[in-house]
Design a protein around this motif. Structure first.
Motif, PDB file in Angstrom:
ATOM      1  N   ASP A  63       9.796  -9.855  39.480  1.00  0.00           N
ATOM      2  CA  ASP A  63       8.852 -10.963  39.578  1.00  0.00           C
ATOM      3  C   ASP A  63       9.404 -12.288  39.082  1.00  0.00           C
ATOM      4  O   ASP A  63       8.725 -13.317  39.180  1.00  0.00           O
ATOM      5  N   VAL A  64      10.618 -12.309  38.557  1.00  0.00           N
ATOM      6  CA  VAL A  64      11.224 -13.588  38.160  1.00  0.00           C
ATOM      7  C   VAL A  64      12.516 -13.860  38.914  1.00  0.00           C
ATOM      8  O   VAL A  64      13.088 -14.946  38.802  1.00  0.00           O
ATOM      9  N   GLN A  65      12.971 -12.877  39.689  1.00  0.00           N
ATOM     10  CA  GLN A  65      14.183 -13.048  40.471  1.00  0.00           C
ATOM     11  C   GLN A  65      14.067 -14.279  41.363  1.00  0.00           C
ATOM     12  O   GLN A  65      13.063 -14.451  42.057  1.00  0.00           O
ATOM     13  N   GLY A  66      15.044 -15.139  41.329  1.00  0.00           N
ATOM     14  CA  GLY A  66      15.033 -16.340  42.145  1.00  0.00           C
ATOM     15  C   GLY A  66      14.327 -17.530  41.512  1.00  0.00           C
ATOM     16  O   GLY A  66      14.450 -18.659  41.991  1.00  0.00           O
ATOM     17  N   ARG A  67      13.580 -17.298  40.442  1.00  0.00           N
ATOM     18  CA  ARG A  67      12.876 -18.392  39.754  1.00  0.00           C
ATOM     19  C   ARG A  67      13.452 -18.650  38.363  1.00  0.00           C
ATOM     20  O   ARG A  67      13.471 -19.788  37.908  1.00  0.00           O
ATOM     21  N   PHE A  68      13.886 -17.601  37.691  1.00  0.00           N
ATOM     22  CA  PHE A  68      14.431 -17.729  36.340  1.00  0.00           C
ATOM     23  C   PHE A  68      15.938 -17.486  36.374  1.00  0.00           C
ATOM     24  O   PHE A  68      16.433 -16.683  37.170  1.00  0.00           O
ATOM     25  N   THR A  69      16.646 -18.182  35.485  1.00  0.00           N
ATOM     26  CA  THR A  69      18.095 -18.011  35.396  1.00  0.00           C
ATOM     27  C   THR A  69      18.504 -17.869  33.941  1.00  0.00           C
ATOM     28  O   THR A  69      18.195 -18.740  33.123  1.00  0.00           O
ATOM     29  N   ILE A  70      19.183 -16.784  33.639  1.00  0.00           N
ATOM     30  CA  ILE A  70      19.679 -16.566  32.287  1.00  0.00           C
ATOM     31  C   ILE A  70      21.132 -17.023  32.222  1.00  0.00           C
ATOM     32  O   ILE A  70      21.906 -16.852  33.175  1.00  0.00           O
ATOM     33  N   SER A  71      21.484 -17.631  31.086  1.00  0.00           N
ATOM     34  CA  SER A  71      22.863 -18.063  30.900  1.00  0.00           C
ATOM     35  C   SER A  71      23.184 -18.063  29.412  1.00  0.00           C
ATOM     36  O   SER A  71      22.287 -17.937  28.562  1.00  0.00           O
ATOM     37  N   ARG A  72      24.448 -18.205  29.129  1.00  0.00           N
ATOM     38  CA  ARG A  72      24.899 -18.144  27.739  1.00  0.00           C
ATOM     39  C   ARG A  72      25.991 -19.179  27.546  1.00  0.00           C
ATOM     40  O   ARG A  72      26.876 -19.320  28.385  1.00  0.00           O
ATOM     41  N   ASP A  73      25.932 -19.909  26.447  1.00  0.00           N
ATOM     42  CA  ASP A  73      26.984 -20.863  26.093  1.00  0.00           C
ATOM     43  C   ASP A  73      27.683 -20.304  24.866  1.00  0.00           C
ATOM     44  O   ASP A  73      27.165 -20.393  23.755  1.00  0.00           O
ATOM     45  N   ASP A  74      28.832 -19.706  25.087  1.00  0.00           N
ATOM     46  CA  ASP A  74      29.534 -19.065  23.982  1.00  0.00           C
ATOM     47  C   ASP A  74      29.994 -20.077  22.933  1.00  0.00           C
ATOM     48  O   ASP A  74      30.063 -19.756  21.744  1.00  0.00           O
ATOM     49  N   ALA A  75      30.306 -21.286  23.351  1.00  0.00           N
ATOM     50  CA  ALA A  75      30.749 -22.308  22.402  1.00  0.00           C
ATOM     51  C   ALA A  75      29.617 -22.696  21.452  1.00  0.00           C
ATOM     52  O   ALA A  75      29.863 -23.055  20.300  1.00  0.00           O
ATOM     53  N   LYS A  76      28.392 -22.641  21.948  1.00  0.00           N
ATOM     54  CA  LYS A  76      27.229 -23.013  21.137  1.00  0.00           C
ATOM     55  C   LYS A  76      26.498 -21.797  20.587  1.00  0.00           C
ATOM     56  O   LYS A  76      25.483 -21.944  19.897  1.00  0.00           O
ATOM     57  N   ASN A  77      26.986 -20.604  20.928  1.00  0.00           N
ATOM     58  CA  ASN A  77      26.340 -19.366  20.464  1.00  0.00           C
ATOM     59  C   ASN A  77      24.858 -19.358  20.799  1.00  0.00           C
ATOM     60  O   ASN A  77      24.010 -19.021  19.954  1.00  0.00           O
ATOM     61  N   THR A  78      24.541 -19.733  22.006  1.00  0.00           N
ATOM     62  CA  THR A  78      23.146 -19.886  22.421  1.00  0.00           C
ATOM     63  C   THR A  78      22.921 -19.209  23.765  1.00  0.00           C
ATOM     64  O   THR A  78      23.756 -19.288  24.661  1.00  0.00           O
ATOM     65  N   LEU A  79      21.786 -18.568  23.860  1.00  0.00           N
ATOM     66  CA  LEU A  79      21.331 -17.931  25.092  1.00  0.00           C
ATOM     67  C   LEU A  79      20.230 -18.801  25.676  1.00  0.00           C
ATOM     68  O   LEU A  79      19.395 -19.330  24.927  1.00  0.00           O
ATOM     69  N   TYR A  80      20.234 -18.962  26.981  1.00  0.00           N
ATOM     70  CA  TYR A  80      19.242 -19.813  27.641  1.00  0.00           C
ATOM     71  C   TYR A  80      18.478 -19.029  28.704  1.00  0.00           C
ATOM     72  O   TYR A  80      18.959 -18.031  29.238  1.00  0.00           O
ATOM     73  N   LEU A  81      17.294 -19.546  28.999  1.00  0.00           N
ATOM     74  CA  LEU A  81      16.546 -19.063  30.153  1.00  0.00           C
ATOM     75  C   LEU A  81      15.931 -20.278  30.837  1.00  0.00           C
ATOM     76  O   LEU A  81      15.097 -20.961  30.250  1.00  0.00           O
ATOM     77  N   GLN A  82      16.382 -20.554  32.040  1.00  0.00           N
ATOM     78  CA  GLN A  82      15.818 -21.631  32.845  1.00  0.00           C
ATOM     79  C   GLN A  82      14.658 -21.061  33.645  1.00  0.00           C
ATOM     80  O   GLN A  82      14.844 -20.110  34.405  1.00  0.00           O
ATOM     81  N   LEU A  83      13.489 -21.633  33.462  1.00  0.00           N
ATOM     82  CA  LEU A  83      12.290 -21.181  34.157  1.00  0.00           C
ATOM     83  C   LEU A  83      11.901 -22.236  35.186  1.00  0.00           C
ATOM     84  O   LEU A  83      11.593 -23.369  34.826  1.00  0.00           O
ATOM     85  N   ASN A  84      11.906 -21.872  36.439  1.00  0.00           N
ATOM     86  CA  ASN A  84      11.507 -22.773  37.518  1.00  0.00           C
ATOM     87  C   ASN A  84      10.327 -22.196  38.279  1.00  0.00           C
ATOM     88  O   ASN A  84      10.061 -20.995  38.224  1.00  0.00           O
ATOM     89  N   THR A  85       9.657 -23.061  39.000  1.00  0.00           N
ATOM     90  CA  THR A  85       8.522 -22.662  39.831  1.00  0.00           C
ATOM     91  C   THR A  85       7.555 -21.779  39.036  1.00  0.00           C
ATOM     92  O   THR A  85       7.175 -20.682  39.454  1.00  0.00           O
ATOM     93  N   LEU A  86       7.166 -22.270  37.885  1.00  0.00           N
ATOM     94  CA  LEU A  86       6.332 -21.479  36.988  1.00  0.00           C
ATOM     95  C   LEU A  86       4.945 -21.253  37.576  1.00  0.00           C
ATOM     96  O   LEU A  86       4.383 -22.117  38.260  1.00  0.00           O
ATOM     97  N   LYS A  87       4.408 -20.084  37.280  1.00  0.00           N
ATOM     98  CA  LYS A  87       3.090 -19.681  37.739  1.00  0.00           C
ATOM     99  C   LYS A  87       2.204 -19.401  36.520  1.00  0.00           C
ATOM    100  O   LYS A  87       2.713 -19.084  35.435  1.00  0.00           O
ATOM    101  N   PRO A  88       0.895 -19.472  36.695  1.00  0.00           N
ATOM    102  CA  PRO A  88       0.008 -19.169  35.562  1.00  0.00           C
ATOM    103  C   PRO A  88       0.290 -17.787  34.949  1.00  0.00           C
ATOM    104  O   PRO A  88       0.182 -17.629  33.722  1.00  0.00           O
ATOM    105  N   GLU A  89       0.661 -16.841  35.773  1.00  0.00           N
ATOM    106  CA  GLU A  89       0.935 -15.497  35.251  1.00  0.00           C
ATOM    107  C   GLU A  89       2.229 -15.413  34.445  1.00  0.00           C
ATOM    108  O   GLU A  89       2.535 -14.372  33.868  1.00  0.00           O
ATOM    109  N   ASP A  90       2.996 -16.495  34.399  1.00  0.00           N
ATOM    110  CA  ASP A  90       4.170 -16.541  33.533  1.00  0.00           C
ATOM    111  C   ASP A  90       3.814 -16.898  32.094  1.00  0.00           C
ATOM    112  O   ASP A  90       4.681 -16.852  31.208  1.00  0.00           O
ATOM    113  N   SER A  91       2.560 -17.256  31.863  1.00  0.00           N
ATOM    114  CA  SER A  91       2.130 -17.626  30.518  1.00  0.00           C
ATOM    115  C   SER A  91       2.279 -16.431  29.583  1.00  0.00           C
ATOM    116  O   SER A  91       1.770 -15.341  29.860  1.00  0.00           O
TER     117      SER A  91
END
Length: 115
Positions: A63-91
Motif C-alpha cells: 500500500d505504499v509501493q510507488g508513493r514512499f521511498t526509503i533511503s539512508r545517508d551513511d555519512a549522516k547516519n540517518t535513515l529517511y522516508l519520503q512520503l508522497n501522494t499522502l492519503k488520509p489512511e496514511d495518518s
C-alpha cells in the motif's frame, strides 16, 4: 542500548508530501542491520512499511509501493522516508527500527493527513 529518534512528521493535505528522518545513537546500526520504517494507526497493530538492507536493497509494503521511498545517508547516519501522494489512511505514528525490530521503540513522529 540504541536510541532511535524520529522526526519530520506533521499535518498535510491529501496529496501532500513529507520527509521523515531517523537518527540512531549508535551509527553502526545502519551498517550492521537491515533497517526500516513502521507505522501504527490508532486501534491498529504496528506494521512495517519499508526496509533497506545493509547493501541498499529496498522493499515496500504493497500500500505504499510507488508513493514512499526509503533511503539512508551513511555519512549522516540517518535513515529517511519520503512520503508522497499522502492519503488520509496514511495518518499514523511513524517509527524506525531494524527489520525485524530489535531495539526499543522511539517516540515516533506523527503524520496526519486530512482536508
Amino acid at each position: 542500548q540504541v536510541q532511535l529518534v524520529e522526526s519530520g512528521g506533521g499535518s498535510v493535505l491529501p496529496g501532500g508530501s513529507l520527509t521523515l528522518s531517523c537518527a540512531a545513537s549508535n551509527s553502526a546500526i545502519f551498517s550492521l542491520y537491515a533497517t526500516g520504517w513502521y507505522r501504527q494507526a490508532p486501534g491498529k497493530q504496528r506494521e512495517v512499511l519499508a526496509g533497506i538492507t545493509t547493501n541498499g536493497a529496498t522493499q515496500y509494503a504493497d500500500d505504499v509501493q510507488g508513493r514512499f521511498t526509503i533511503s539512508r545517508d551513511d555519512a549522516k547516519n540517518t535513515l529517511y522516508l519520503q512520503l508522497n501522494t499522502l492519503k488520509p489512511e496514511d495518518s499514523a505514528v511513524y517509527y524506525c527500527n531494524t527489520v525485524p525490530d530489535t531495539f526499543s521503540w522511539g517516540q515516533g513522529t506523527q503524520v496526519s493527513v486530512s482536508s
